[in-house]
Design a protein around this motif. Structure first.
Motif, PDB file in Angstrom:
ATOM      1  N   ARG A  86       0.870  -1.186   0.000  1.00  0.00           N
ATOM      2  CA  ARG A  86       0.000   0.000   0.000  1.00  0.00           C
ATOM      3  C   ARG A  86       0.903   1.231   0.000  1.00  0.00           C
ATOM      4  NH1 ARG A  86      -3.674   0.059   4.851  1.00  0.00           N
ATOM      5  NH2 ARG A  86      -2.126   1.370   5.808  1.00  0.00           N
TER       6      ARG A  86
ATOM      7  N   LYS B 122       1.403   5.387   0.236  1.00  0.00           N
ATOM      8  CA  LYS B 122       0.826   6.605   0.800  1.00  0.00           C
ATOM      9  C   LYS B 122       1.642   7.791   0.312  1.00  0.00           C
ATOM     10  CE  LYS B 122      -1.322   4.619   4.839  1.00  0.00           C
ATOM     11  NZ  LYS B 122      -1.714   4.900   6.210  1.00  0.00           N
TER      12      LYS B 122
ATOM     13  N   SER C 250      -3.490   7.389   1.854  1.00  0.00           N
ATOM     14  CA  SER C 250      -3.367   6.288   0.899  1.00  0.00           C
ATOM     15  C   SER C 250      -3.642   6.702  -0.539  1.00  0.00           C
ATOM     16  CB  SER C 250      -4.328   5.163   1.275  1.00  0.00           C
ATOM     17  OG  SER C 250      -3.934   4.576   2.491  1.00  0.00           O
TER      18      SER C 250
ATOM     19  N   VAL D  24       3.681  -1.092   3.834  1.00  0.00           N
ATOM     20  CA  VAL D  24       3.277   0.289   3.560  1.00  0.00           C
ATOM     21  C   VAL D  24       4.505   1.076   3.120  1.00  0.00           C
ATOM     22  CG1 VAL D  24       2.285   2.402   4.531  1.00  0.00           C
ATOM     23  CG2 VAL D  24       1.396   0.164   5.239  1.00  0.00           C
TER      24      VAL D  24
ATOM     25  N   GLN E 173       5.653   4.810   2.373  1.00  0.00           N
ATOM     26  CA  GLN E 173       5.309   6.219   2.574  1.00  0.00           C
ATOM     27  C   GLN E 173       6.211   7.073   1.686  1.00  0.00           C
ATOM     28  OE1 GLN E 173       2.974   7.287   4.862  1.00  0.00           O
ATOM     29  NE2 GLN E 173       2.896   5.762   6.463  1.00  0.00           N
TER      30      GLN E 173
END
Length: 145
Positions: free
Chosen positions: A4, A6, A37, A79, A81
């Motif tokens: 994911r 972001k 996100s 995740v 970032q």
């Protein structure tokens, strides 16, 4: 494993920085960057960033430059970032929208302006720590007084 992404932004506002102050009743508050996100409808990271800035603080930004990427491995989801730097062009909290505003479990998140200086940034409890270290190390390059 699922990944994911972001998109988040450190905002420059005429000699100040703009972050989000986050907190929940009974807990300690902290500051973080505006962002969130990347959604399937977003054309790219910058489109996601601009959407998130409007959703969270009702703002528009100038050109955005990515300066840091942090990867947080997780059990089922990693995740990533992506942190950007951009000038804040305008902000009107009445333009904010999104699920965070209607969900009491999302806690408080209010924009906070701080001086572009080492003492002001160090006092913020800026999270995550890797971002705080990066910001503190680059204040001079960003025009700190």
């Amino acid at each position: 494993m699922k990944v994911r992404h972001k998109a988040r932004v450190v905002l420059l506002d005429r000699g100040r920085l703009v972050f989000l102050k986050r907190g929940w009743p009974g807990g300690d508050s902290y500051c973080t960057t505006v962002g969130g996100s990347v959604e399937s409808a977003d054309a790219d990271l910058e489109a996601a960033l601009r959407r998130e800035v409007m959703e969270e603080i009702g703002a528009t930004i100038g050109p955005a430059t990515e300066f840091l990427t942090l990867t947080e491995p997780g059990g089922t989801t990693t995740v990533v970032q992506h942190y950007f730097l951009a000038d804040l062009l305008d902000m009107d909290l009445d333009r904010r929208y999104g699920p965070e505003l209607d969900d009491p479990d999302s806690g408080d998140f209010e924009p906070v302006r701080v001086a572009l200086s080492r003492p002001a940034v160090a006092a913020l409890n800026l999270q995550p720590a890797e971002l705080a270290d990066y910001v503190l190390g680059h204040l001079d390059a960003w025009g700190a007084a």
